[in-house]
Motif scaffolding. Sequence first.
Motif, short mmCIF file in Angstrom:
data_model
loop_
_atom_site.label_atom_id
_atom_site.label_comp_id
_atom_site.label_asym_id
_atom_site.label_seq_id
_atom_site.Cartn_x
_atom_site.Cartn_y
_atom_site.Cartn_z
N GLU A 96 0.82 -1.19 0.00
CA GLU A 96 0.00 0.00 0.00
C GLU A 96 0.86 1.25 0.00
OE1 GLU A 96 -2.95 0.10 3.01
OE2 GLU A 96 -3.69 -1.87 2.47
N ARG A 97 1.96 1.21 0.74
CA ARG A 97 2.85 2.37 0.77
C ARG A 97 3.50 2.58 -0.61
NH1 ARG A 97 6.42 1.47 6.08
NH2 ARG A 97 4.76 1.70 7.57
N ARG A 123 2.35 1.78 -3.46
CA ARG A 123 1.37 2.14 -4.46
C ARG A 123 1.06 3.62 -4.30
NH1 ARG A 123 -3.60 -1.71 -4.46
NH2 ARG A 123 -2.27 -3.32 -5.23
N PRO A 124 1.40 4.42 -5.33
CA PRO A 124 1.17 5.87 -5.20
C PRO A 124 -0.30 6.21 -5.44
CG PRO A 124 2.33 5.37 -7.26
CD PRO A 124 2.14 4.08 -6.52
N THR A 125 -0.63 7.33 -4.94
CA THR A 125 -2.01 7.79 -5.13
C THR A 125 -2.13 8.35 -6.55
OG1 THR A 125 -1.52 10.00 -4.39
CG2 THR A 125 -2.18 8.41 -2.71
N ALA A 126 -3.34 8.57 -6.99
CA ALA A 126 -3.58 9.11 -8.34
C ALA A 126 -2.95 10.49 -8.45
CB ALA A 126 -5.07 9.18 -8.60
N GLU A 127 -3.02 11.25 -7.39
CA GLU A 127 -2.43 12.60 -7.39
C GLU A 127 -0.91 12.52 -7.54
OE1 GLU A 127 -1.96 16.16 -4.26
OE2 GLU A 127 -3.98 15.28 -4.35
N GLU A 128 -0.30 11.57 -6.79
CA GLU A 128 1.15 11.39 -6.87
C GLU A 128 1.55 10.92 -8.28
OE1 GLU A 128 2.27 10.18 -2.28
OE2 GLU A 128 1.79 8.60 -3.72
N VAL A 129 0.75 10.02 -8.81
CA VAL A 129 1.04 9.52 -10.16
C VAL A 129 0.93 10.68 -11.15
CG1 VAL A 129 0.17 8.05 -12.02
CG2 VAL A 129 0.39 7.15 -9.70
N SER A 130 -0.09 11.49 -10.99
CA SER A 130 -0.30 12.63 -11.86
C SER A 130 0.87 13.61 -11.73
CB SER A 130 -1.61 13.31 -11.50
OG SER A 130 -1.78 14.45 -12.29
#
Length: 150
Positions: free
Chosen positions: A13-14, A16-23
């Motif tokens: 889970e750590r 795995r980046p969030t959508a915002e981080e990926v963006s």
Amino acid sequence: RDIDLLQKELLTERKRPTAEEVSEELQELKRLYGAKHRHNEDRAKCITTQRELSSLQAALADKNKEVVGLTAKLEAALSQTEVLQVLKDEVKAAKEEINALALENRTHLSEKYRLEKHLYDHRQSVMSLRRQVMMLEAQLEERSKGDPVE
């Protein structure tokens, strides 16, 4: 074992980046890619410009050699022009001297012809006087024959 699974899930889970981080990461990658692309374009332009500059410098060096050659020719032509001017001045002076000598020659010829005429006139006078003397001598001789000497 549950703890291991929980730890694994937490790590997963750590990671795995969030959508915002990926963006944000995607935006950063796009920015870096764009920067790299611009850098490569700038580098290519720089290389092209350097080649053009080298070519222009070579052409400039050739033109400088040409200018040096033309300058030498111009200096030679100016020197020849100065020499020609000196020669023209000398020719002009020589013509003036020739004209002065020709005038003097004409004056001398006139004087010569005047003197020759004067000499001719004197010779004519002398011949005339000789004829007169001869006539007078003849007359004197005639008279002396006719008159007895006492």
